[in-house]
Design a protein around this motif. Structure first.
Motif, short mmCIF file in Angstrom:
data_model
loop_
_atom_site.label_atom_id
_atom_site.label_comp_id
_atom_site.label_asym_id
_atom_site.label_seq_id
_atom_site.Cartn_x
_atom_site.Cartn_y
_atom_site.Cartn_z
N LEU A 71 0.76 -1.07 0.20
CA LEU A 71 -0.15 0.08 0.00
C LEU A 71 0.76 1.18 0.03
O LEU A 71 0.63 2.22 -0.71
N VAL A 72 2.04 1.40 0.75
CA VAL A 72 2.90 2.44 0.77
C VAL A 72 3.45 2.63 -0.60
O VAL A 72 3.60 3.82 -1.01
N GLY A 77 3.67 5.68 -5.65
CA GLY A 77 3.89 5.94 -7.33
C GLY A 77 4.82 4.93 -7.62
O GLY A 77 5.35 4.84 -8.77
N GLY A 78 5.14 3.85 -6.80
CA GLY A 78 6.30 2.88 -6.87
C GLY A 78 7.59 3.15 -6.49
O GLY A 78 7.91 4.19 -6.18
#
Length: 149
Positions: A71-72, A77-78
């Motif tokens: 989730l983080v 954005g990856g």
């Protein structure tokens, strides 16, 4: 915030993560009467040991660890990641698993929960983890091995 000599350091993110880990450990201890040691919870989830935590709760905890990281990563954005080969990761996991069983716990149980309770066994275990880590890095540096690209 940038630390001199450590351009990739993220002290505020580290502080926030530490606070969340401490809060989760405190909530688990106060709410369930259980130490938040990952190896013990994983052993309970897989049936390797009996524990006071219900197996379904242990599985929820174990699944929640990578799910929270995912989730983080998605929220940011990856993140670029470099991993060793799957065989090296499997071997490392096996060695760590054996070590946590021999040491009666892992860094989360001893380092976070045990040290905060002034457990002598946890203090010795955490010092052993740290000294071994320092020695490993020193040997790898002396041999010219690169840990991270």
């Amino acid at each position: 915030m940038m630390l001199p000599g450590f351009p990739d350091a993220a002290p505020l993110a580290g502080l926030a993560g530490g606070v969340l880990i401490g809060l989760a450990a405190a909530l688990m201890l106060l709410g369930m009467g259980r130490i938040a040691g990952i190896s013990g919870i994983a052993a309970c989830a897989t049936g390797l040991s009996d524990g006071s935590l219900p197996r379904s709760s242990a599985w929820a905890f174990v699944i929640g660890l990578p799910a929270g990281a995912l989730l983080v990563m998605l929220a940011q954005g990856g993140l670029p990641a470099n991993f060793a080969s799957p065989w090296i990761l499997a071997l490392a996991g096996l060695v760590v698993g054996i070590g946590t069983r021999l040491g009666s716990g892992c860094t989360s149980g001893h380092g976070v929960c045990g040290m905060s309770r002034f457990s002598q066994r946890s203090i010795v275990a955490t010092l052993t983890f740290m000294v071994t880590g320092f020695a490993t890095v020193a040997v790898m540096n002396a041999l010219g091995l690169v840990v991270l690209p």
